[in-house]
Design an enzyme around this catalytic site. Structure first.
Site, PDB file in Angstrom:
ATOM      1  N   SER A 200       0.836  -1.204   0.000  1.00 49.63           N
ATOM      2  CA  SER A 200       0.000   0.000   0.000  1.00 49.63           C
ATOM      3  C   SER A 200       0.869   1.252   0.000  1.00 49.63           C
ATOM      4  O   SER A 200       1.964   1.264   0.588  1.00 49.63           O
ATOM      5  CB  SER A 200      -0.869  -0.007   1.262  1.00 49.63           C
ATOM      6  OG  SER A 200      -1.472   1.257   1.449  1.00 49.63           O
ATOM      7  N   TYR A 231      -1.587  -0.733  10.860  1.00 51.92           N
ATOM      8  CA  TYR A 231      -1.842  -1.320   9.544  1.00 51.92           C
ATOM      9  C   TYR A 231      -0.697  -0.983   8.581  1.00 51.92           C
ATOM     10  O   TYR A 231      -0.136  -1.854   7.906  1.00 51.92           O
ATOM     11  CB  TYR A 231      -3.182  -0.806   8.987  1.00 51.92           C
ATOM     12  CG  TYR A 231      -3.294  -0.962   7.488  1.00 51.92           C
ATOM     13  CD1 TYR A 231      -3.434  -2.227   6.924  1.00 51.92           C
ATOM     14  CD2 TYR A 231      -3.222   0.139   6.633  1.00 51.92           C
ATOM     15  CE1 TYR A 231      -3.501  -2.384   5.545  1.00 51.92           C
ATOM     16  CE2 TYR A 231      -3.291  -0.008   5.265  1.00 51.92           C
ATOM     17  CZ  TYR A 231      -3.435  -1.272   4.726  1.00 51.92           C
ATOM     18  OH  TYR A 231      -3.486  -1.420   3.362  1.00 51.92           O
ATOM     19  N   LYS A 235       2.326  -3.469   6.645  1.00 49.86           N
ATOM     20  CA  LYS A 235       2.655  -3.530   5.212  1.00 49.86           C
ATOM     21  C   LYS A 235       4.159  -3.315   5.011  1.00 49.86           C
ATOM     22  O   LYS A 235       4.793  -3.995   4.200  1.00 49.86           O
ATOM     23  CB  LYS A 235       1.843  -2.490   4.420  1.00 49.86           C
ATOM     24  CG  LYS A 235       0.381  -2.840   4.290  1.00 49.86           C
ATOM     25  CD  LYS A 235       0.174  -4.094   3.452  1.00 49.86           C
ATOM     26  CE  LYS A 235      -1.244  -4.608   3.488  1.00 49.86           C
ATOM     27  NZ  LYS A 235      -1.439  -5.880   2.778  1.00 49.86           N
TER      28      LYS A 235
HETATM   29  C1  UD1 Z   1      -6.828   5.173   3.421  1.00 54.39           C
HETATM   30  C2  UD1 Z   1      -5.980   4.668   4.542  1.00 54.39           C
HETATM   31  C3  UD1 Z   1      -4.779   3.992   3.941  1.00 54.39           C
HETATM   32  C4  UD1 Z   1      -5.218   2.854   3.035  1.00 54.39           C
HETATM   33  C5  UD1 Z   1      -6.157   3.412   1.961  1.00 54.39           C
HETATM   34  C6  UD1 Z   1      -6.712   2.265   1.166  1.00 54.39           C
HETATM   35  C7  UD1 Z   1      -6.434   6.193   6.391  1.00 54.39           C
HETATM   36  C8  UD1 Z   1      -5.874   7.263   7.260  1.00 54.39           C
HETATM   37  N1  UD1 Z   1      -5.631   5.772   5.402  1.00 54.39           N
HETATM   38  O1  UD1 Z   1      -6.081   6.111   2.685  1.00 54.39           O
HETATM   39  O2  UD1 Z   1      -3.969   3.491   4.964  1.00 54.39           O
HETATM   40  O3  UD1 Z   1      -4.121   2.265   2.439  1.00 54.39           O
HETATM   41  O4  UD1 Z   1      -7.213   4.106   2.570  1.00 54.39           O
HETATM   42  O5  UD1 Z   1      -7.667   2.686   0.257  1.00 54.39           O
HETATM   43  O6  UD1 Z   1      -7.529   5.725   6.581  1.00 54.39           O
HETATM   44  N2  UD1 Z   1     -12.420  11.490   2.929  1.00 54.39           N
HETATM   45  C9  UD1 Z   1     -13.406  12.394   3.216  1.00 54.39           C
HETATM   46  N3  UD1 Z   1     -14.567  11.937   3.721  1.00 54.39           N
HETATM   47  C10 UD1 Z   1     -14.799  10.606   3.949  1.00 54.39           C
HETATM   48  C11 UD1 Z   1     -13.791   9.677   3.636  1.00 54.39           C
HETATM   49  C12 UD1 Z   1     -12.602  10.154   3.135  1.00 54.39           C
HETATM   50  O7  UD1 Z   1     -13.236  13.584   3.038  1.00 54.39           O
HETATM   51  O8  UD1 Z   1     -15.892  10.264   4.434  1.00 54.39           O
HETATM   52  C13 UD1 Z   1     -11.147  11.991   2.407  1.00 54.39           C
HETATM   53  C14 UD1 Z   1      -9.961  11.625   3.298  1.00 54.39           C
HETATM   54  O9  UD1 Z   1      -9.818  12.545   4.341  1.00 54.39           O
HETATM   55  C15 UD1 Z   1      -8.816  11.646   2.303  1.00 54.39           C
HETATM   56  C16 UD1 Z   1      -9.489  11.213   0.981  1.00 54.39           C
HETATM   57  O10 UD1 Z   1     -10.883  11.397   1.159  1.00 54.39           O
HETATM   58  O11 UD1 Z   1      -8.336  12.940   2.164  1.00 54.39           O
HETATM   59  C17 UD1 Z   1      -9.233   9.746   0.680  1.00 54.39           C
HETATM   60  O12 UD1 Z   1      -9.570   9.009   1.832  1.00 54.39           O
HETATM   61  P1  UD1 Z   1      -9.577   7.413   1.873  1.00 54.39           P
HETATM   62  O13 UD1 Z   1     -10.413   6.882   0.764  1.00 54.39           O
HETATM   63  O14 UD1 Z   1      -9.929   6.989   3.256  1.00 54.39           O
HETATM   64  O15 UD1 Z   1      -8.093   7.003   1.503  1.00 54.39           O
HETATM   65  P2  UD1 Z   1      -6.700   7.449   2.203  1.00 54.39           P
HETATM   66  O16 UD1 Z   1      -6.915   8.335   3.351  1.00 54.39           O
HETATM   67  O17 UD1 Z   1      -5.838   7.959   1.112  1.00 54.39           O
END
Ligand code: UD1
Length: 422
Positions: A200, A231, A235
Site C-alpha cells: 500500500s 496497519y 505492510k
Molecule cells: C486510506 C488509509 C490507507 C489505506 C487506503 C486504502 C487512512 C488514514 N488511510 O487512505 O492506509 O491504504 O485508505 O484505500 O484511513 N475522505 C473524506 N470523507 C470521507 C472519507 C474520506 O473527506 O468520508 C477523504 C480523506 O480525508 C482523504 C481522501 O478522502 O483525504 C481519501 O480518503 P480514503 O479513501 O480513506 O483514503 P486514504 O486516506 O488515502
C-alpha cells in the site's frame, strides 16, 4: 469449465490418500473428496465430471490467489481469467461473499463461450493462516520431483482497516505479518516461489506531505519514516521480510505492489466493492451520500495546500490496478537478469484529484448534486499522495488508463443507481 469448491472443514488431509480414486495430479479426483458443506449445484459443473486431466485446461499452471473474492482480489482474478489463467482462490469470506465466485464463473463461461478451453476456477473456503488446511490444498497441485502446478501466488488476504488496527494491533500483526511468515515458509517447502504481494501507498506515511510524487526508493527495507498506524507498519514489515527472503534464496521472485487509492469496478457492472462493516474510504462513503444512506458526505479538511483546499489522492480504477497484477505476475515469472529478485512497484496513475473533484465527477455522472459538508481534518491523514508511476511503466509495461469519471460511471452501473436525466 471445471470449478471446484471446498470449505476448510471438508479438507481432511486423510481424504486425499484414503480414497481409491484420489491421485494428487488428477483434478477430477477431487470429486471423491467428501464435501458435505459444499454447494455442489453452485460450485461444480457436472458436465466436466467425465473429463480426463488432459481434456481440461488445468494441464497448464495455476495462479493461487489468497483473498481472491474481495474487492481488489476479485477484479484481479477476473483479469487473470480473461487472460486464460487457471486460478485457485483461497478466501475465508471474512470480508467477501460467495456470490462473487458465482459471478466470476458466469463471467468466465460467457467470455469463453465457444472456445476450446475455459480457464479453471478452484475455490477453497479457508483461512490462509490455517497451515494444515493450506498444506492439504496445495498438495493437490503437487507434481513429481517436488514441483507444483501452482506457478505463482498473488497474496491479498490481510486486514486493512486503519482505525481497527489502532484498536487491535496484535490482530493486525498476527494476521498480516505472522501469517505471511508461515505462508511463505509453506510455499518455500513446496517450491512455489513466485510471489506478488499486496502492499500500500500507506508505507510512505508522512513522506507524502512533501507534496512530491512518491517513488519506490523513498521507502525500502532499511527503514521508513512517519507511519501513523499499525496497519501501515504491517505492510512495511511484510515488504522488509519479503526482501530478506528474496535475498536468502535466489529461487524466489517477489514483487510488492504499492496501491494508491483504488476506486471504480468492472465495466460489466457484475463485480464491485461490497465490504462488510462500516466503510471509511472516500468512494464507499460518497456512494452512501448518493443513495441517501447517509444525509451528507463529510469532507475531512478544506485547508490543505491544494488547488481547492481538499486533499489530493491518486485515484486508480480497480480494473487498471488488477491489470497491474497481471503485468507483475508475468514479469515475475520471466524475471532473470533484468530485475532483482525483490521488487517494489507503485500502482497509481501518477496524477491526483482533490476530494471535491471526485465529488464533482460523481455529481456529473448521476446528474444531481451530492450533499457535502466541510469539516476538520481526519487524524492521520496526509494532504497529498500521488504516485510516481514511471517504474511500473518501464519494467512492467503497465500504465493506468481509466479516469475517475469512468470509475464513477462503472460504480453507478454496478449499484444500478438512478441517473437524473439519463
Ligand atoms: C486510506 C488509509 C490507507 C489505506 C487506503 C486504502 C487512512 C488514514 N488511510 O487512505 O492506509 O491504504 O485508505 O484505500 O484511513 N475522505 C473524506 N470523507 C470521507 C472519507 C474520506 O473527506 O468520508 C477523504 C480523506 O480525508 C482523504 C481522501 O478522502 O483525504 C481519501 O480518503 P480514503 O479513501 O480513506 O483514503 P486514504 O486516506 O488515502
Amino acid at each position: 469449465m471445471s470449478s471446484l469448491a471446498f470449505r476448510s472443514a471438508d479438507l481432511k488431509p486423510t481424504s486425499f490418500t484414503s480414497s481409491g480414486t484420489s491421485t494428487p495430479n488428477s483434478p477430477n479426483s477431487y470429486f471423491s473428496v467428501p464435501t458435505p458443506l459444499a454447494e455442489r449445484s453452485l460450485l461444480l459443473n457436472d458436465a466436466d465430471e467425465g473429463k480426463t486431466f488432459e481434456d481440461s485446461h488445468s494441464a497448464d499452471g495455476f495462479t493461487l490467489i489468497t483473498g481472491g473474492l474481495g474487492f481488489i482480489g476479485s477484479h484481479t482474478t477476473w483479469e487473470l481469467l480473461k487472460d486464460g489463467h487457471n486460478v485457485v482462490i483461497i478466501d475465508n469470506l471474512s470480508n467477501s461473499y460467495l456470490t462473487v465466485l458465482e459471478r466470476l464463473r458466469q463471467m468466465t463461461n460467457a467470455s469463453f463461450a465457444g472456445s476450446k478451453f475455459t480457464p479453471q476456477i478452484d475455490f477453497f473456503e479457508a483461512d490462509y493462516r490455517d497451515s494444515r488446511t493450506m498444506r492439504s490444498v496445495l498438495a493437490r497441485y503437487n507434481l513429481p520431483l517436488g514441483s507444483s502446478r501452482i506457478t505463482g501466488v498473488i497474496h491479498f488476504a490481510a486486514y486493512k482497516a486503519v482505525e481497527e488496527s489502532i484498536r487491535h494491533p496484535l490482530r493486525y500483526y498476527a494476521n498480516n505479518v505472522a501469517g505471511l511468515v508461515d505462508f511463505c515458509a509453506l510455499l518455500g517447502d513446496l517450491s512455489i516461489k513466485t510471489f506478488i504481494f499486496s502492499s500500500s501507498a500507506t508505507v510512505y506515511g508522512e513522506l507524502a506531505n512533501s507534496g512530491e510524487k512518491l517513488s519506490e526508493d523513498m521507502v525500502d527495507s532499511k527503514g521508513c519514516r512517519g507511519l501513523t498506524n499499525p496497519y501501515g507498519r504491517t505492510k512495511w514489515m511484510c515488504e522488509a521480510i519479503l526482501s530478506d527472503l528474496a535475498q536468502s534464496d535466489p529461487a524466489w521472485n517477489i514483487f510488492a505492489l504499492r496501491y494508491f487509492n483504488p476506486v471504480g469496478c468492472d465495466v460489466t457492472g457484475l463485480l464491485g466493492e461490497d465490504p462488510r462493516g462500516t466503510p471509511n474510504n472516500l468512494m464507499p462513503v460518497l456512494i452512501q451520500a448518493v443513495t441517501a444512506e447517509r444525509s451528507v458526505l463529510s469532507i475531512y479538511g478544506s485547508d490543505w495546500d491544494t488547488r481547492d483546499g481538499t486533499a489530493i489522492r491518486d485515484f486508480i480504477h480497480v480494473s487498471d490496478l488488477a491489470r497491474g497484477h497481471l503485468a507483475a505476475r508475468e514479469a515475475a515469472t520471466r524475471t532473470s537478469s533484468t530485475l532483482k529478485r525483490f521488487q517494489v512497484f507503485n500502482l497509481g496513475t501518477g496524477n491526483g484529484q482533490t476530494v471535491t473533484e471526485v465529488v464533482a465527477a460523481m455529481s456529473s455522472v448521476i446528474g444531481r448534486t451530492v450533499p457535502t459538508e466541510l469539516i476538520g481534518r481526519r487524524h492521520g491523514d496526509v494532504g497529498i499522495c500521488i504516485a510516481d508511476a514511471s517504474k511500473a511503466a518501464k519494467f512492467l509495461a503497465w500504465t493506468a488508463c481509466k479516469t475517475v469519471r469512468q470509475s464513477c460511471r462503472d460504480i453507478v452501473r454496478f449499484l444500478k443507481i438512478e441517473v437524473s436525466g439519463g
